[in-house]
Design an enzyme around this catalytic site. Structure first.
Site, PDB file in Angstrom:
ATOM      1  N   ASP A 363       0.806  -1.219   0.000  1.00  0.00           N
ATOM      2  CA  ASP A 363       0.000   0.000   0.000  1.00  0.00           C
ATOM      3  C   ASP A 363       0.837   1.265   0.000  1.00  0.00           C
ATOM      4  O   ASP A 363       0.346   2.338  -0.347  1.00  0.00           O
ATOM      5  CB  ASP A 363      -0.820   0.037   1.300  1.00  0.00           C
ATOM      6  CG  ASP A 363      -2.096  -0.759   1.194  1.00  0.00           C
ATOM      7  OD1 ASP A 363      -2.672  -0.782   0.112  1.00  0.00           O
ATOM      8  OD2 ASP A 363      -2.499  -1.343   2.213  1.00  0.00           O
TER       9      ASP A 363
HETATM   10  C1  NOJ Z   1      -1.864  -4.104   5.299  1.00  0.00           C
HETATM   11  C2  NOJ Z   1      -3.013  -4.093   4.354  1.00  0.00           C
HETATM   12  O1  NOJ Z   1      -4.198  -4.536   4.995  1.00  0.00           O
HETATM   13  C3  NOJ Z   1      -2.738  -4.989   3.163  1.00  0.00           C
HETATM   14  O2  NOJ Z   1      -3.815  -4.879   2.256  1.00  0.00           O
HETATM   15  C4  NOJ Z   1      -1.439  -4.631   2.507  1.00  0.00           C
HETATM   16  O3  NOJ Z   1      -1.196  -5.567   1.480  1.00  0.00           O
HETATM   17  C5  NOJ Z   1      -0.300  -4.646   3.513  1.00  0.00           C
HETATM   18  N1  NOJ Z   1      -0.624  -3.800   4.617  1.00  0.00           N
HETATM   19  C6  NOJ Z   1       1.020  -4.194   2.888  1.00  0.00           C
HETATM   20  O4  NOJ Z   1       1.018  -2.831   2.586  1.00  0.00           O
END
Ligand code: NOJ
Length: 678
Positions: A363
């Protein structure tokens, strides 16, 4: 405390909207004791989060009082029936005759300048019998108990919600007022969990592995599946809803035990896809709202989820079910999946790799594609896997022309990746709008990222030599005693084209922490390479009971039986501290990494494949695996010193000529003996 032993068990009976607190008190002393019990609860209306951080207007909609006909404190709207479809909250005791007082006004109960540590009413031992007509509502009951020396008594507290405003609390209270009814409800709950967990049980040489796989890991998988990232203390309270990618991956952790619910979730996800093939990033089914921001990976995860469902169940019919698109029209699930793939194929950047859009799995790489040219190498691997999975599914569905097209597209993206994103010893992570690589030897910071390496292997896009080289680079640059860092070295400056990852200090979260979810992919990649010792070593490094011991529980901090999102990396002074436990994709992927890849019990379309990749020191393991309506009792024997290789398999005494077990008859139990050897 003070000669009284207390045991408190909270649970929700399987069939009712009711929380039961079963309290057992025992007098350990030689004197008769008179006790006053004050069960206490705070009520919230509509919006729990808002009520936590302010004293909102909503408080003035509701009233709370004790209602003798119901024998309970009732919390409800002032205008009964005003919100007819909403139930009311009730709070009472199993032994209603014990109730000698109550309070519903929080201030009256607690008293001025006090807290729940020292409520005035408890100190004085006498309830005020207060009601609340708009304001800070609580439910407090007072019950007097006498305990003879050595005597024990059990009282249950019920906190429940009726089905609608017209519904009475009475039947629920009566249903559970007998202690046996509470015990039976608890027994039913336990049985539900037993039934769920027994579908996969293992016995390996490591007790910690068995404990995690047989109970805690499966439990966490279920919790993550049920809650997605709602109600997360770490993830903005209730504002994260159902994440498209998160839930797609959570499905992998439950599909073996709850395939029907997995199918329902896959359809729910598909309903949040647009006709052009992309999906909402997250959504809230209850309100119908969502976030349509485009990410490069979200929609592609539906292929992985559906693929795992079909492998588990053999049920291709799901793919033919019609599901509406978010923006109108409908198509089969299969069509949704095709559109997801085509969306990514249509949106590539200057190198021919998928556009990053807002970000991908990571993200925080949200600075890569601000101008419409940034590309994600990792998503290219994800696309490659999706194309392989779709090609196989297309064949099964009798769509050979589709299968050929997917294979061709797969070959093309594989060629593009290997031509543009190989950095010499590992794969690049992304290309920014400016065409600058991230995760290359040319970068001073963020020189190597974990995910492109593990997915180069998982996706099958890396030629064997590169697959080994890039995973060796992972070991060399990213391995720590507490797991693999997501990247190295962490960023300390603020280079353009990266994104909010740079908000985190070095060693935290996406900026170079051990990111447990991504770590699990490396376990799978090592097992795919056949390197059983390294695969297991990685698996064990973040296994909660083990890593918490190695770090020291006081430093590790979170629950030693639950996976967390990340462990502080070596570039942070608190290396080894963990955070964000429970709602993480780590649960599902760690589970699959051990069961499917290390133990090698892998669902395929034709049946369950036995392909272990074990640590050389193990001499085997046992497992019970329910599959397609039957059950296999599997025993694997291995000479110490090797990791991989199946020399022979027998089922019910008969030798098999394949490592894929014949499909079981409904309800059949089969004994499977596996001999490993070179
Ligand atoms: C937490 C998020 O919920 C998930 O969707 C994401 O892939 C990871 N962080 C890595 O950024």
């Amino acid at each position: 405390y003070d000669g009284i032993a207390a045991d408190l068990c909270y649970f929700v009976p399987p069939e009712d909207n009711l929380e039961i607190w079963r309290i057992t008190l025992r007098n350990l002393g030689r004197k008769k004791r008179e006790l006053q019990l004050f069960p206490y609860v705070e009520f919230a209306l509509f919006d729990a989060v808002e009520e936590f951080y302010s004293h909102p207007n909503l408080h003035y909609f509701a009233v709370a009082d004790f209602f003798p006909p119901e024998g309970a404190v009732i919390y409800d709207f002032f205008m009964p029936g005003r919100f007819a479809d909403m139930g009311k909250v009730f709070f009472t005791l199993s032994n209603g005759e014990l109730i000698s007082g109550y309070d519903c006004d929080r201030e009256q109960f607690i008293g001025l300048y006090r807290s729940e540590n020292n409520p005035q009413v408890v100190e004085e031992g006498r309830s005020r019998n207060s009601a609340v007509i708009g304001g800070n509502a609580a439910g407090v009951l007072q019950a007097g108990l006498t305990l003879a020396p050595g005597a024990e008594t059990t009282v249950s507290v019920f906190l429940g919600v009726t089905k609608n405003a017209a519904d009475s609390a009475r039947p629920y209270i009566e249903k559970y007022s007998r202690p046996e009814a509470v015990e039976q409800a608890f027994a039913r709950l336990r049985q539900n969990w037993r039934d769920y967990l027994e579908r996969l049980q293992v016995k390996t040489p490591e007790a910690a592995v068995d404990n995690m796989i047989n109970t805690w890991n499966q439990y966490q998988c279920r919790v993550a599946f049920d809650w997605s990232r709602y109600a997360s203390y770490f993830h903005t309270g209730t504002f994260r809803g159902i994440g498209f990618r998160d839930t797609s991956q959570d499905i992998l952790g439950v599909v073996h035990a709850a395939p029907g619910q997995a199918a329902a979730k896959i359809k729910l996800l598909a309903r949040h896809m647009y006709a052009d093939g992309h999906s909402e990033h997250l959504f809230f089914p209850a309100t119908g709202t969502g976030d349509p921001t485009r990410y490069s990976d979200d929609h592609l995860w539906i292929v992985n989820a559906a693929d795992s469902y079909v492998r588990e169940t053999g049920d291709l019919a799901l793919l033919e079910e019609s599901v509406p698109y978010r923006d109108g029209g409908a198509g089969t699930l299969y069509e949704h999946m095709v559109r997801a793939i085509d969306y990514t194929l249509r949106h590539t950047g200057p190198h021919g790799l998928p556009r990053m859009f807002r970000a991908d799995w990571n993200d925080c790489l949200d600075g890569v594609d601000r101008e419409g040219r940034g590309e994600s190498v990792w998503t290219a691997f994800q696309l490659h896997l999706a194309l392989r999975q779709m090609a196989e599914l297309a064949v099964l569905c009798g769509r050979s022309a589709d299968a050929a097209r997917f294979r061709q597209a797969g070959a093309a993206i594989r060629e593009t990746i290997n031509r543009t994103a190989w950095d010499g010893r590992w794969y690049i992570r992304a290309f920014t709008d400016a065409g600058t690589p991230l995760g290359s030897h040319t970068c001073a910071e963020g020189r190597i990222y974990l995910n492109p390496q593990s997915w180069a292997v998982i996706s099958g896009a890396a030629p064997p030599e590169r697959a080994r080289l890039c995973m060796d680079a992972v070991h060399e640059h990213l391995a720590t005693p507490y797991g693999l860092k997501l990247l190295h070295p962490p960023y300390r400056s603020f280079p353009p084209g990266v994104g909010s990852l740079l908000n985190y200090p070095p060693g935290l979260k996406e900026n170079g922490a051990v990111f447990c979810h991504a770590h699990s992919w490396a376990v799978i990649a090592e097992a795919m390479l056949g390197r059983g010792d390294r695969a297991y070593q990685y698996y064990e490094r973040i296994l909660p009971p083990q890593v918490s011991k190695r770090v020291g529980q006081a430093r590790y901090r979170v629950e030693p039986y639950v996976y967390c999102q990340f462990i502080f990396g070596p570039d942070h002074p608190h290396h080894g501290r963990a955070s964000h436990s429970w709602l993480t994709g780590t649960a599902a992927w760690s589970f699959r990494s051990l069961v499917d890849w290390i133990l090698g019990l892998r669902p395929t379309f034709r049946g369950l494949l036995i392909d272990p990749c074990l640590p050389s020191g193990w001499s085997g393991y046992e497992a019970v695996r329910y599959f397609r309506g039957g059950c296999y009792h599997i025993r694997v024997h291995k000479p110490v010193g090797i990791c991989k290789g199946v020399a022979g398999i027998t089922m019910d005494g008969a030798r098999l000529d394949s490592s894929v077990l014949p499909l079981p008859e409904k309800g059949a139990v089969h004994r499977v003996e596996v001999e490993m050897g070179r």
